[in-house]
Design a protein around this motif. Structure first.
Motif, PDB file in Angstrom:
ATOM      1  N   PRO A 113      54.389 -11.677  42.134  1.00 28.95           N
ATOM      2  CA  PRO A 113      54.956 -11.567  40.796  1.00 28.95           C
ATOM      3  C   PRO A 113      53.968 -10.940  39.821  1.00 28.95           C
ATOM      4  O   PRO A 113      52.805 -11.324  39.772  1.00 28.95           O
ATOM      5  CB  PRO A 113      55.255 -13.024  40.427  1.00 28.95           C
ATOM      6  CG  PRO A 113      54.303 -13.833  41.248  1.00 28.95           C
ATOM      7  CD  PRO A 113      54.113 -13.064  42.528  1.00 28.95           C
ATOM      8  N   TRP A 141      55.319 -16.955  39.288  1.00 30.35           N
ATOM      9  CA  TRP A 141      54.914 -16.006  38.244  1.00 30.35           C
ATOM     10  C   TRP A 141      53.478 -16.240  37.770  1.00 30.35           C
ATOM     11  O   TRP A 141      52.836 -15.336  37.252  1.00 30.35           O
ATOM     12  CB  TRP A 141      55.838 -16.133  37.027  1.00 30.35           C
ATOM     13  CG  TRP A 141      55.794 -17.486  36.370  1.00 30.35           C
ATOM     14  CD1 TRP A 141      56.555 -18.569  36.695  1.00 30.35           C
ATOM     15  CD2 TRP A 141      54.929 -17.916  35.317  1.00 30.35           C
ATOM     16  NE1 TRP A 141      56.218 -19.641  35.903  1.00 30.35           N
ATOM     17  CE2 TRP A 141      55.228 -19.267  35.051  1.00 30.35           C
ATOM     18  CE3 TRP A 141      53.935 -17.277  34.568  1.00 30.35           C
ATOM     19  CZ2 TRP A 141      54.560 -20.002  34.066  1.00 30.35           C
ATOM     20  CZ3 TRP A 141      53.269 -18.012  33.578  1.00 30.35           C
ATOM     21  CH2 TRP A 141      53.587 -19.353  33.338  1.00 30.35           C
ATOM     22  N   THR A 164      60.007 -10.973  36.099  1.00 34.11           N
ATOM     23  CA  THR A 164      58.977 -11.337  37.076  1.00 34.11           C
ATOM     24  C   THR A 164      58.206 -10.123  37.569  1.00 34.11           C
ATOM     25  O   THR A 164      57.002 -10.199  37.832  1.00 34.11           O
ATOM     26  CB  THR A 164      59.619 -12.053  38.272  1.00 34.11           C
ATOM     27  OG1 THR A 164      60.337 -13.191  37.813  1.00 34.11           O
ATOM     28  CG2 THR A 164      58.566 -12.502  39.274  1.00 34.11           C
TER      29      THR A 164
END
Length: 294
Positions: free
Chosen positions: A28, A57, A218
């Motif tokens: 991410p 993330w 993301t």
């Protein structure tokens, strides 16, 4: 509900969220920018405020940015005092006084749809009757989003706040909780009605839209973020000006003041504020600030 969900994501740190999508690349990489050249270095992260648990993330660039930062700056700090203020304003500006009602202030069809949506959430008509349109819209949009499993504890701001506190970093905000909630609570009745109407327009592909939105965030897909977050919200120009343009204008001098403060600062604001023709990024550049994408 699709457009309502979009402005809803843009409006409040405490109430917005999007769902995770299948990964399109190995790790991410949410979009980040950096401002250098002054006494202070400012790294800017576009955020989403609620996420499903397990959304990936935080590793990589975002974690590294927090590790080298001296402080964390959010849209607003949501502590106990902030939540108390939000509750006070909600009671004062979100509820009709005795003798007034939602039914008397919106078209019959909108009212009926609102009552039906509220009842599905367990909110009975005598209660929803007291809600002003902006508050009814926020409550119903929030309920719809959270029913899909979104969790504020998994959101960007709360995650980073907890990590910052563990590191002993100062956490501050660009605006107060009162300023933030008044963006909607202080709107003209016609704007409030359009918000509620948007919320009542059901759309079967809401989840698909949210999946696309999260996937774009993301992986730093700014083009898709602009289409989903900005283009949709701009169809309601009055609300767009209040939620996005005015706040972006207010933030530019505050960000410049942050640049003048020695140290390394991590600034986190909603992703909708960093894309499109009225973005904070473009406004900073127009003010002579050099900003580069990381």
């Amino acid at each position: 509900m699709q457009r309502a969900v979009h402005w809803f994501f843009c409006a409040f740190v405490v109430l917005a969220g999007i769902a995770p999508a299948a990964a399109r690349q190995s790790s991410p990489t949410p979009a980040m920018w950096v401002i250098e050249g002054g006494p202070g270095t400012v790294e800017i992260l576009g955020s989403v405020h609620l996420l499903k648990p397990g959304t990936k993330w935080y590793d990589g660039a975002v974690k590294s940015a927090l590790e080298r930062s001296d402080d964390l700056v959010l849209e607003t700090v949501l502590d106990a005092a902030a939540y108390k203020k939000i509750q006070e304003i909600t009671v004062a500006r979100g509820l009709y006084p005795e003798g007034q009602s939602l039914k008397a202030n919106v078209p019959p069809a909108v009212y009926q749809h609102t009552v039906e949506a509220a009842q599905k959430m367990g909110i009975q008509e005598p209660v929803i009757q007291r809600f002003r349109p902006w508050y009814a819209s926020v409550v119903l949009a929030s309920g719809a989003v959270q029913s899909m499993g979104f969790d504020s504890k998994s959101g960007v701001e709360q995650t980073l706040t907890e990590e910052a506190k563990l590191r002993g970093l100062k956490v501050s905000g660009l605006e107060t909780a009162e300023e933030q909630i008044m963006v909607l609570a202080g709107t003209d009745p016609s704007v409030q009605l359009s918000m509620l109407e948007d919320t009542m327009r059901q759309n079967d592909d809401v989840k698909q839209t949210l999946d696309k939105l999260t996937g774009a965030w993301t992986h730093g897909d700014l083009k898709t973020l602009e289409r989903l977050l900005v283009d949709e919200v701009k169809t309601n120009q009055a609300l767009y000006d209040l939620v996005i343009v005015k706040r972006n204008d207010n933030w530019v001098p505050k960000i410049r003041a942050l640049m003048a403060k020695p140290g390394h600062h991590l600034l986190v604001v909603g992703a909708a504020h960093l894309v499109g023709p009225d973005s904070v990024i473009l406004k900073l550049e127009k003010a002579g600030v050099k900003v580069r994408r990381q």
